[in-house]
Write an enzyme that holds these catalytic residues in place. Sequence first.
Site, mmCIF file in Angstrom:
data_model
loop_
_atom_site.group_PDB
_atom_site.id
_atom_site.type_symbol
_atom_site.label_atom_id
_atom_site.label_comp_id
_atom_site.label_asym_id
_atom_site.label_seq_id
_atom_site.Cartn_x
_atom_site.Cartn_y
_atom_site.Cartn_z
ATOM 1 N N GLU A 106 0.738 -1.243 0.134
ATOM 2 C CA GLU A 106 -0.018 -0.006 -0.060
ATOM 3 C C GLU A 106 0.874 1.281 -0.221
ATOM 4 O O GLU A 106 0.727 2.270 -0.739
ATOM 5 C CB GLU A 106 -0.814 0.046 1.168
ATOM 6 C CG GLU A 106 -1.842 -1.080 1.244
ATOM 7 C CD GLU A 106 -1.355 -2.519 2.053
ATOM 8 O OE1 GLU A 106 -2.143 -3.132 2.661
ATOM 9 O OE2 GLU A 106 -0.086 -2.566 1.985
ATOM 10 N N PRO B 128 9.041 -43.105 -1.496
ATOM 11 C CA PRO B 128 7.776 -43.689 -0.909
ATOM 12 C C PRO B 128 7.805 -43.706 0.791
ATOM 13 O O PRO B 128 6.971 -43.527 1.214
ATOM 14 C CB PRO B 128 7.897 -44.851 -1.596
ATOM 15 C CG PRO B 128 9.243 -45.294 -1.923
ATOM 16 C CD PRO B 128 9.800 -44.116 -2.149
ATOM 17 N N TRP C 207 15.087 -39.571 -16.375
ATOM 18 C CA TRP C 207 14.134 -38.612 -15.727
ATOM 19 C C TRP C 207 12.409 -39.136 -15.872
ATOM 20 O O TRP C 207 12.329 -39.414 -17.090
ATOM 21 C CB TRP C 207 14.104 -37.138 -16.253
ATOM 22 C CG TRP C 207 15.294 -36.455 -15.913
ATOM 23 C CD1 TRP C 207 16.485 -36.305 -16.788
ATOM 24 C CD2 TRP C 207 15.959 -35.846 -14.728
ATOM 25 N NE1 TRP C 207 17.399 -35.770 -16.171
ATOM 26 C CE2 TRP C 207 17.063 -35.558 -14.954
ATOM 27 C CE3 TRP C 207 15.173 -35.733 -13.420
ATOM 28 C CZ2 TRP C 207 17.912 -34.847 -13.570
ATOM 29 C CZ3 TRP C 207 15.922 -35.367 -12.558
ATOM 30 C CH2 TRP C 207 17.267 -34.761 -12.572
#
Length: 400
Positions: free
Chosen positions: A70, A325, A193
Amino acid sequence: MAANVASDVHHGTVAPASSDARWMARCLTLARRGTGFVSPNPRVGAVIVGADGTVLGEGYHARYGEAHAEARALADARATHDAAALRQATLYVNLEPCNHHGKTPPCTDRILAHDIPRVVVGMVDPFPAVAGRGIERLRAAGVDVTVGVLPERCYRLNEAFVHHVRTGRPLVTLKIAQTLDGRIATRTGDSRWISGTEARTMVHAWRAAADGVLVGAGTAAADNPRLTVRHVEGPQPQRLVLDRRGTLDPSLHLFSDDQAATTTAVLGATRAAPPYAEALRAAGGRVLRIPERDGHLDLSVLLQHLGDGAGEARPVQSLLVEAGPGLATALVRQALVDRFFLFIAPKLVGAGRPTLRDLGIEAMAEARTFAAGAWEPVGDDMLFRGYMHPAEAGETRASS
């Protein structure tokens, strides 16, 4: 970043029929420029629009400790417009203006000093020192305040800030890349990948936006990741690696590269000092000890520690977890994941490492679900963004 951002964006006359939603969207665009630089403050943008639809000024919070959005917008407006124009203007801001003295003066004081007659706020600030007081102050002074414009978008932009204020913990985003048949690596452990270039670039942008990036010992040993920001411009996050027993190889990038000062190794509270401890501390990194529970690091204690900022200059508000995992399953089972970002690549590998291990779910009715979620294409991959918490942006009525 310069205080005056208006020179290169959307200055000039626009259609007078522009809606509050349009200008709030502009505030959000400006606010994103502070990504990675303002934490633990929220990202905020502000736009001042004249009675004729002219943009008088714009600003955003650029860095922690510097001027708020602001204040920057008002300074920008006063550089090219007189006080009379501001007395007919509307100020748009995606988060409630502050009404307290912090590192900067209250934004409400600045707004009132310029006689702004109308303020449009995206969402209420949950921070206790604000929490509706800024809105109350403006309304008490006769300002017409509208609250709740694009509230969900405003909330999601600053979800880490809101979550940290409410819980004291960092917002945990679990990032996973898997094949179409739910594997994060082949049966030999190869994972490079799974996702494409576009997805990997997006992950680097997430790293730049996060206060910290976390991996488990298994991922660190198998992939030797750097966890740095390389494919986009942005600040480097704190790097955290879980090494409960302190047995990781000292030659790993996390301990030996030129960003070692950003690395924190998390060990069990009673474990002996690991072989990399002395060199890591000498490089500016640290070893953090956390209690163990049932043969594992107590992740809940770790998150509380990071949120408290103990031993750090600032608390960790946002944590990106790039997990295998084991860690992913532990976080999900303990309900410590707040956002689940999953890339699915159009590839099949058959036997391989699954994304998650057993969650203890036996009936479909027990399956974990999301409060909100969305799919989007990223190159050849699909990205699912799942949110565990609904958007709670406070007051949502259109006007007062």
